[in-house]
Write an enzyme that holds these catalytic residues in place. Structure first.
Site, PDB file in Angstrom:
ATOM      1  N   ASP A  69      -6.174   1.988  -3.680  1.00  0.00           N
ATOM      2  CA  ASP A  69      -7.437   1.859  -2.945  1.00  0.00           C
ATOM      3  C   ASP A  69      -7.706   3.059  -2.041  1.00  0.00           C
ATOM      4  OD1 ASP A  69      -5.587   1.362  -0.916  1.00  0.00           O
ATOM      5  OD2 ASP A  69      -6.673  -0.381  -0.108  1.00  0.00           O
ATOM      6  N   SER A 124       0.825  -1.195   0.000  1.00  0.00           N
ATOM      7  CA  SER A 124       0.000   0.000   0.000  1.00  0.00           C
ATOM      8  C   SER A 124       0.866   1.256   0.000  1.00  0.00           C
ATOM      9  CB  SER A 124      -0.953  -0.037   1.198  1.00  0.00           C
ATOM     10  OG  SER A 124      -1.885   1.004   1.150  1.00  0.00           O
TER      11      SER A 124
END
Length: 471
Positions: free
Chosen positions: A247, A107
């Site tokens: 995301d 991430s």
């Protein structure tokens, strides 16, 4: 080898979103142990024959994906490799095809770290699933494993694009000029194509061959200043970007000012006419002050906690969603929009909140939408390379003597509430909020603040972190 023993000694741990560790921790045996434990537990509930895999742009991600594929083929299953795509694109395709998925991504954390996100055929794994993975007691012989050759399928990226292109008209964003800050985002090859398909003029910039750890909750001063330059140079209506795995959105207004993720999520939820919301305790209290939602649930930080509340909300409401302070939007139910229907996607997504913001701003500026909200402002930052045990000790000391801590900050206020839902969240008599929390993904201590002005919130964070460094 035994999965439980290997996982315990690997240095890889589950945080708020997936299993994370140093790249050096993701050895062949450790990665295989996690994948085996996940899939063998899953086979007790589901009949599966294929497993989806995708990666972000980190240098280490493809090798870790190969290790996962090795575990998949060893179990007689077929790995479907979708290459470098956003996490929500992988999740959306896997859930549509009723198959599990593994996303190799760290991430937003630095490139010397990486991680694994696991998806059941019905969505993100729960905290209960995480416990089952680390507790699984499976013997395996690594010498019997082979690494298969992976070929890329474009099916997931195309399916994700179609989710939004089919929802809206081809002139939906006509007249809007959107900048794409590409850096090393996993979705950088998709976003310009998507926005152009919806009628926007698009200018892309900032692509990097090196991994850039964009943290949407702690945007660097350099990225804040650069956005102002880009906005002015290209005369943009907005800038769109994401974190590393696509995301968590990062969206600016027409002046190049990055929106806070919870403000973006709030504007998206209002545009979608959401009835019931689930948000972490770290999100801005402006959510309740808008009086736009029948129900607002506050949870611990992390998408599994947000998703966990959806089941109960569905008993009473039809339009359900959640979002986090990082901007990731989770659609908990199918929702109508105009004459179309947006299908549920209960995992963090960066594209939906951006599109809904642009829709809401078709006839007005983004800044005017933000300014029309009740005036509560948040800011956040973190101390990196900060030992978790040190963080926990500091939080315990502050909890036991909150007044002393407020005095150290030089604030003329009293602590009126200590919330320990996730970390330590102090509400002061002047309505300011200071929230301290060790990161669940990296050795970092995060500080969130809320105040009556953006300058006051930022000053509160900076002063708090400065004091903590010297304690």
């Amino acid at each position: 080898m035994n999965t439980s023993d290997v996982i315990k000694n690997s240095g890889i741990e589950f945080g708020t979103s997936g299993a994370r560790g140093l790249v050096s921790d993701f050895k062949y045996e450790a990665t295989v142990a996690f994948a085996l434990a996940f899939l063998i537990q899953l086979k007790k509930e589901f009949k599966i024959s294929e497993v989806a895999i995708a990666i972000d742009n980190r240098p280490s991600s493809f090798g870790i994906a190969e290790y996962c594929a090795s575990a998949i083929t060893h179990l007689g299953l077929n790995p479907i490799f979708y290459g470098v795509i956003p996490t929500p694109a992988l999740a959306y395709k896997a859930m549509a095809d009723n198959m599990p998925a593994i996303m190799v991504t760290g991430s937003h954390i630095p490139f010397d770290r990486n991680g694994l996100k696991f998806y059941r055929p019905d969505g993100e794994i729960t905290k209960k699933d995480e416990l089952a993975i680390v507790s699984a007691n499976i013997d395996f012989d690594l010498s019997l494993f082979t690494i298969p050759e992976l070929s890329i399928s474009n099916a997931a990226s195309n399916f994700y694009l179609e989710r939004y292109i089919s929802l809206l008209s081809e002139d939906f964003l006509a007249g809007q000029h959107i900048g794409i800050y590409e850096h090393s985002s996993a979705g950088r090859d998709l976003y310009a194509k998507l926005f152009r398909s919806l009628g926007a003029e698009v200018t892309s910039f900032g692509r990097s061959d090196e991994f850039v750890p964009i943290d949407t909750e702690a945007v660097s001063q350099q990225d804040r200043e650069q956005a102002l330059v880009w906005s002015n140079k290209y005369h943009l209506d907005a800038i769109f970007s994401t974190d590393g795995d696509g995301d968590r959105p990062l969206v600016s207004d027409e002046k190049g000012n990055w929106l806070r993720g919870d403000i973006l999520g709030l504007l998206c939820a209002i545009e979608l006419k959401i009835e019931a919301l689930s948000v972490p305790v770290s999100c801005n209290t402006v959510i309740e002050l808008t009086d736009k939602f029948t129900q607002v649930n506050r949870t611990r930080i992390g998408s599994p906690h947000v998703i966990e509340t959806f089941h109960e909300l569905k008993k009473s409401y039809n339009r359900i969603a959640g979002f986090e302070a990082n901007g990731g939007f989770l659609l908990g139910s199918d929702v109508s929009y105009g004459s179309s229907m947006i299908s549920a996607l209960p995992t963090r997504d960066a594209v939906l909140p951006a599109i809904m913001l642009f829709a809401a701003a078709k006839d007005v500026s983004i800044s005017s939408l933000v300014n029309a909200l009740p005036q509560r402002y948040t800011f956040s930052d973190r101390i990196q390379n900060f030992d978790k045990n040190r963080s926990l000790k500091l939080l315990n000391d502050i909890k036991n003597n909150p007044s002393d801590f407020i005095q150290l900050l030089g604030l003329d206020a009293k602590v009126v509430n200590c919330n320990e839902v996730d970390g330590l969240r102090l509400t002061l008599s002047n309505s300011d909020i200071i929230h301290l929390r060790p990161s669940g993904n990296a050795p970092e201590l995060r500080c969130y603040a809320e105040s009556q002005s953006s300058e006051a919130a930022e000053r509160l964070v900076n002063e708090t972190l400065s004091v903590l460094l010297n304690l």
